[in-house]
Scaffold this active site. Structure first.
Site, short mmCIF file in Angstrom:
data_model
loop_
_atom_site.label_atom_id
_atom_site.label_comp_id
_atom_site.label_asym_id
_atom_site.label_seq_id
_atom_site.Cartn_x
_atom_site.Cartn_y
_atom_site.Cartn_z
CD1 TRP A 148 48.42 28.54 37.13
CD2 TRP A 148 48.75 30.32 35.83
NE1 TRP A 148 49.30 28.16 36.14
CE2 TRP A 148 49.52 29.25 35.32
CE3 TRP A 148 48.78 31.54 35.15
CZ2 TRP A 148 50.33 29.37 34.19
CZ3 TRP A 148 49.59 31.66 34.02
CH2 TRP A 148 50.35 30.59 33.56
CG ASN A 149 42.78 33.28 40.17
OD1 ASN A 149 41.79 32.86 39.58
ND2 ASN A 149 43.40 34.39 39.79
NE ARG A 163 39.13 37.91 39.67
CZ ARG A 163 40.11 37.90 40.57
NH1 ARG A 163 39.88 38.31 41.80
NH2 ARG A 163 41.31 37.46 40.23
CG HIS A 164 37.67 34.45 36.28
ND1 HIS A 164 38.46 33.76 37.19
CD2 HIS A 164 38.43 35.49 35.86
CE1 HIS A 164 39.63 34.35 37.30
NE2 HIS A 164 39.64 35.41 36.50
N GLY A 165 35.33 32.47 38.38
CA GLY A 165 35.69 31.69 39.56
C GLY A 165 37.20 31.49 39.67
CD GLU A 166 40.72 30.18 44.54
OE1 GLU A 166 41.25 29.13 44.95
OE2 GLU A 166 40.24 31.06 45.29
CB THR A 167 42.36 29.55 37.89
OG1 THR A 167 43.38 30.51 38.23
CG2 THR A 167 41.27 30.23 37.06
NE ARG A 174 41.56 34.06 34.07
CZ ARG A 174 42.45 34.30 33.10
NH1 ARG A 174 42.78 33.33 32.26
NH2 ARG A 174 42.99 35.50 32.98
CD GLU A 223 42.88 40.91 34.18
OE1 GLU A 223 42.77 42.09 33.78
OE2 GLU A 223 42.48 40.51 35.29
#
Length: 204
Positions: free
Chosen positions: A15-16, A9-13, A59, A83
């Site tokens: 918005w996350n 899974r991608h790293g944090e943003t 992302r 997504e």
């Protein structure tokens, strides 16, 4: 011939961290997300990877590009690995969605496979495109090891469909940022889950 798939899974943003639904919104990694991706790169630097693929959203693509540096491989993007399209819910928190779209969210929570999000997709739409992407990659790379960087919903979908899980329950699969899962495919329709949601590289 077996094909090994490393799913990340991608790293944090931002918005996350803010609890906002992202979907197809093209939100970049935060500084924390980039640091997570660097730790992932260190974790995978000695793995013999033959190809790296990612969602075309930035992302996921940036996470993949950071992970690709030790391997000197070019990241190839696929729109089918995006997504789920959360449509009118994107940019909103869970509380805001339940207040503004209460009825549709309730229907989607109970039967996401067949319920289309307002101005977005149903889960079945994402299942279909993820299955199409995985079949193409497995047929193209027999006997090889691939790294795929995508999104929480995509990883739930790939793992869930591979294991024959009822996809209306796919939210029961936890997927942390830059977590690592490994699937070994023996042909397109036979998969073994070797590892799921490993995060020791970011939580030592």
């Amino acid at each position: 011939m077996r094909t090994r798939i490393y799913l990340v899974r991608h790293g944090e943003t931002d918005w996350n961290s803010g609890g906002k639904f992202q979907g197809h919104s093209d939100i970049p990694l935060s500084d924390k997300g980039r640091e997570q991706a660097k730790r992932l790169a260190k974790r995978l630097k000695n793995v013999d990877i033959h190809g790296i693929y990612s969602s075309d959203l930035c992302r996921a693509r940036e996470t993949a590009e950071i992970a690709a540096k030790p391997h000197q491989l070019t990241v190839q993007t696929m729109t089918d690995l995006r997504e789920i399209n959360f449509g009118g819910w994107e940019g909103l928190t869970y509380q805001e969605i339940t207040e503004k779209f209460g009825e549709s969210y309730s229907c989607w929570s109970e039967n996401p496979l067949m319920t289309r999000i307002p101005f977005g997709e149903s889960l079945q739409d994402m299942v279909d495109r993820c299955s199409r992407a995985m079949q193409a990659l497995i047929l193209e790379h027999p006997g090889e090891t691939l790294l795929i960087v995508a999104h929480g919903g995509v990883i739930r979908t790939i793992v869930g469909t591979s294991l024959g899980i009822n996809m209306n329950l796919y939210w029961k699969l936890k997927v942390d940022h830059v977590s690592l899962s490994i699937l070994e495919y023996h042909g397109w329709d036979k998969a073994i889950l070797e590892l799921y949601n490993e995060t020791c590289h970011i939580n030592p």
